[in-house]
Write a protein that holds these residues in place. Sequence first.
Motif, mmCIF file in Angstrom:
data_model
loop_
_atom_site.group_PDB
_atom_site.id
_atom_site.type_symbol
_atom_site.label_atom_id
_atom_site.label_comp_id
_atom_site.label_asym_id
_atom_site.label_seq_id
_atom_site.Cartn_x
_atom_site.Cartn_y
_atom_site.Cartn_z
ATOM 1 N N VAL A 34 44.478 45.180 41.691
ATOM 2 C CA VAL A 34 43.824 45.517 40.707
ATOM 3 C C VAL A 34 43.958 44.602 39.758
ATOM 4 N N GLN A 35 45.425 44.153 39.456
ATOM 5 C CA GLN A 35 45.645 43.563 38.766
ATOM 6 C C GLN A 35 46.473 41.958 39.044
ATOM 7 N N ASN A 36 47.485 41.827 38.720
ATOM 8 C CA ASN A 36 47.833 40.831 39.516
ATOM 9 C C ASN A 36 49.896 40.952 39.991
ATOM 10 N N VAL A 38 49.817 45.008 39.345
ATOM 11 C CA VAL A 38 49.572 46.136 39.583
ATOM 12 C C VAL A 38 48.902 46.748 41.057
ATOM 13 N N GLU A 40 47.025 49.729 43.038
ATOM 14 C CA GLU A 40 46.244 50.996 43.047
ATOM 15 C C GLU A 40 46.530 51.740 44.761
ATOM 16 N N GLY A 83 38.310 44.328 30.074
ATOM 17 C CA GLY A 83 38.322 43.337 30.295
ATOM 18 C C GLY A 83 36.942 43.107 31.309
ATOM 19 N N ARG A 84 37.908 42.564 32.221
ATOM 20 C CA ARG A 84 37.637 42.200 33.408
ATOM 21 C C ARG A 84 37.640 43.027 34.627
ATOM 22 N N LEU A 87 40.976 40.787 40.063
ATOM 23 C CA LEU A 87 40.140 39.843 40.850
ATOM 24 C C LEU A 87 40.063 39.947 42.379
ATOM 25 N N ASP B 8 46.986 42.249 32.072
ATOM 26 C CA ASP B 8 46.638 40.790 32.991
ATOM 27 C C ASP B 8 46.302 39.325 32.181
ATOM 28 N N ILE B 59 41.517 41.196 23.058
ATOM 29 C CA ILE B 59 41.501 40.529 23.985
ATOM 30 C C ILE B 59 40.629 39.638 24.353
ATOM 31 N N HIS B 61 37.502 39.338 26.488
ATOM 32 C CA HIS B 61 37.122 40.348 27.468
ATOM 33 C C HIS B 61 36.459 39.175 28.932
ATOM 34 N N ASP B 64 40.571 38.204 30.295
ATOM 35 C CA ASP B 64 41.339 39.360 30.291
ATOM 36 C C ASP B 64 41.627 40.851 31.069
#
Lengths: 96, 96
Positions: A34-36, A38, A40, A83-84, A87, B8, B59, B61, B64
């Motif tokens: 879910v993040q660079n 991180v 789940e 936020g986004r 990735l 992130d 942040i 948005h 991040d």
Amino acid sequence: MLLVITYDVDTTDAQGAKRLRKVAKLCERSGVRVQNSVFEVLVDAAQLVVLKAELSKIIDHERDSVRFYRLGNSYQHKIETMGRTPLVQAGEALLL
Amino acid sequence: MLLVITYDVDTTDAQGAKRLRKVAKLCERSGVRVQNSVFEVLVDAAQLVVLKAELSKIIDHERDSVRFYRLGNSYQHKIETMGRTPLVQAGEALLL
């Protein structure tokens, strides 16, 4: 249960980047990046034992830090985002 | 409750590094930075509303990603670690 795995390694080092790639590959077998750094993952107690044993072989115990957060089975309301969006979704190719 | 906040951002960019510093400062008012982009903070519901509003202002948005994991009040047995211990403990100066 849902397990959040956070991994801290200096990826400016080629060996560190390689370890992060290996951690990501391993975790994405059972979940999502879910993040660079991180992940789940959905695992049961037996799978968690195996996962931790495999992670333990990959990481550099002096330089890397891994943290495991157990969110249990009713995890949907315990996660919020800002936020986004991720990735990489589960099943997609890793772009590292 | 204990809240795990993961952040992130591409900190190779000076602006990103600045945002991470601001996020860390904010989160360390109520907790601990346990990894480069992972914070464990103790907040009640009202403090969480304020924290999220402040984070939202910091942040980017579009670039991040912030994720919030609620571990509740009985969080001790939900956290495990592997490898090295946190770089920075609560109350220590940030070395960024």
